[in-house]
Scaffold this active site. Structure first.
Site, short mmCIF file in Angstrom:
data_model
loop_
_atom_site.label_atom_id
_atom_site.label_comp_id
_atom_site.label_asym_id
_atom_site.label_seq_id
_atom_site.Cartn_x
_atom_site.Cartn_y
_atom_site.Cartn_z
N THR A 12 28.19 58.25 -9.89
CA THR A 12 27.14 59.59 -10.75
C THR A 12 27.78 60.38 -10.77
O THR A 12 27.84 61.51 -12.09
CB THR A 12 26.11 59.67 -9.82
OG1 THR A 12 25.13 58.23 -9.52
CG2 THR A 12 25.33 60.78 -10.75
N SER A 48 30.25 52.98 -7.40
CA SER A 48 30.69 52.81 -5.90
C SER A 48 29.88 51.40 -6.04
O SER A 48 30.92 50.81 -4.86
CB SER A 48 30.60 53.50 -4.49
OG SER A 48 29.25 53.81 -4.60
N SER A 49 29.25 51.08 -5.99
CA SER A 49 28.64 49.52 -5.86
C SER A 49 29.70 48.49 -6.29
O SER A 49 29.48 47.18 -5.39
CB SER A 49 27.37 49.12 -6.51
OG SER A 49 27.13 49.14 -7.95
N THR A 81 27.54 57.42 -4.48
CA THR A 81 26.94 57.53 -3.41
C THR A 81 26.24 56.13 -2.59
O THR A 81 26.58 56.35 -0.96
CB THR A 81 25.46 58.50 -3.13
OG1 THR A 81 24.49 57.60 -4.11
CG2 THR A 81 26.35 59.98 -4.23
N ASP A 82 26.53 55.13 -3.42
CA ASP A 82 25.81 53.90 -3.16
C ASP A 82 27.15 53.32 -1.40
O ASP A 82 26.07 52.78 -1.38
CB ASP A 82 26.43 52.37 -4.13
CG ASP A 82 24.92 53.10 -4.65
OD1 ASP A 82 23.87 53.97 -4.69
OD2 ASP A 82 24.13 52.24 -5.99
#
Length: 283
Positions: A12, A48-49, A81-82
Site C-alpha cells: 500500500t 503482499s497478499s 501489511t497483509d
C-alpha cells in the site's frame, strides 16, 4: 559514507488509487525524502497478499546482501501489511547481524490526502539510527514491535499490529521455496476433509487454526493422529496464550496425545513459516 538500505517490495505504501478508488501497486521507490542517507533497492512491486515462499526468500536474501556492505548501517523493508508478519518472521529467524532490520509499510495509499507511509518510514529510520534491541522489528503506527510473535490485529487502523514478543531463535539460512505447509481453519463441526485434501496435495506439514486456547473435536483429533506429517496447533483468537489444557476427546490435550505440537504464542501465519523452515532443515 554510511547509508541505510531501503528494500522496496510494493504494498500500500507504493500504491495509488485508480478512477474507481481501487488501490493498485506502484512502481516501487520511496516517492518522498528522508532525513538520512539511503540506498534504495527496488526489489519487487506487488501486493503482499500475492507473495509466496519464493518471494519471501528473495526479500530475506536481499536483506542479507544489503548487510554484506560494511557501509550499511541497517536495512528497512517496505512491505505490504497483509503478509508482513510472515516475511518479517522469516527474516528474523536468520538475522544474526547486530545491525537493525526494520519492516514498515502503510495502511493508506501514497496518494491519500493524509498518507501514513512517510511517518512510518521516518520511524523505521529512527530505529536503525537508535536500535532498540536485537532482531528484526516492525515500526508502524507509532509503535516499534518485535517481529517474533507479530500479527495484524486490524484491517485498517493505523496501528495495525500487535506482538506477543516470542523469544528469539536464530537459525542457519535455509530457503523455504518449494516447502508445502498448509493452514487448516477449524470451526464448529469441522471434519477431516481439509486435512485429507491438503495431504493429498502434498502437504509436508499442517498448522491447525483451532478454537479457544487450541481446541477442536474428535474427528479432527483422529485425522491428526493418522496424518503422518508434523502438525502445529495455534488459535483463531488474536491475543492470549495457546495451551493444551482441555480434554474430552477434542481438546488441546487430545491433540497433543495425537502427536501435535502447540505454538504457545505464534499465530497461524508465523507458525506456518517457522514450521516450513524446520521441515526444510530436516529438523
Amino acid at each position: 559514507m554510511s547509508h541505510i538500505a531501503v528494500v522496496t517490495t510494493g504494498g500500500t505504501i507504493a500504491s495509488s488509487r485508480d478512477e474507481n478508488g481501487i488501490s493498485r501497486p506502484g512502481a516501487g521507490g520511496l516517492g518522498f525524502e528522508l532525513a538520512a542517507e539511503v540506498k534504495v533497492i527496488d526489489l519487487m512491486s506487488g501486493d503482499s497478499s500475492t507473495f509466496d515462499f519464493a518471494a519471501m526468500d528473495r526479500i530475506v536474501d536481499a536483506v542479507a546482501l544489503a548487510l554484506s556492505d560494511s557501509e550499511c548501517r541497517g536495512v528497512i523493508v517496505l512491505h505490504g501489511t497483509d503478509t508482513m508478519e510472515e516475511t518479517a518472521l522469516l527474516a528474523d529467524l536468520f538475522h544474526d547481524d547486530p545491525r537493525p532490520v526494520v519492516f514498515t509499510g502503510a495502511q493508506r495509499t501514497a496518494d491519500h490526502e493524509s498518507p501514513d507511509g512517510p511517518s512510518n518510514v521516518e520511524a523505521a529510520v529512527n530505529v536503525v539510527l537508535n536500535p532498540v534491541g536485537e532482531g528484526v522489528f516492525v515500526a508502524f503506527g507509532g509503535r516499534v514491535l518485535p517481529a517474533r510473535g507479530l500479527s495484524k490485529w486490524h484491517t485498517s487502523a493505523l496501528d495495525a499490529f500487535v506482538s506477543s514478543a516470542e523469544p528469539r531463535e536464530v537459525m542457519p539460512r535455509i530457503p523455504i521455496a518449494g516447502t508445502r505447509v498448509d493452514i487448516v481453519a477449524l470451526y464448529p463441526g469441522a471434519d477431516a476433509v481439509a486435512i485429507e485434501a491438503y495431504l493429498a496435495a502434498g502437504a509436508e506439514g499442517l498448522v491447525l487454526e483451532a478454537t479457544g486456547s487450541g481446541n477442536t473435536n474428535p474427528q479432527v483429533v483422529a485425522a491428526v493422529k493418522a496424518c503422518g506429517v508434523p502438525v502445529v496447533v495455534t488459535t483463531r483468537v488474536p491475543v492470549g496464550a495457546i495451551e493444551p489444557t482441555y480434554g474430552g476427546g477434542g481438546g488441546g490435550a487430545d491433540l497433543v496425545d495425537a502427536g501435535a505440537v502447540f505454538s504457545p504464542l505464534l499465530r497461524a501465519g508465523q507458525a506456518r513459516v517457522l514450521l516450513a523452515v524446520k521441515i526444510a532443515a530436516n529438523r
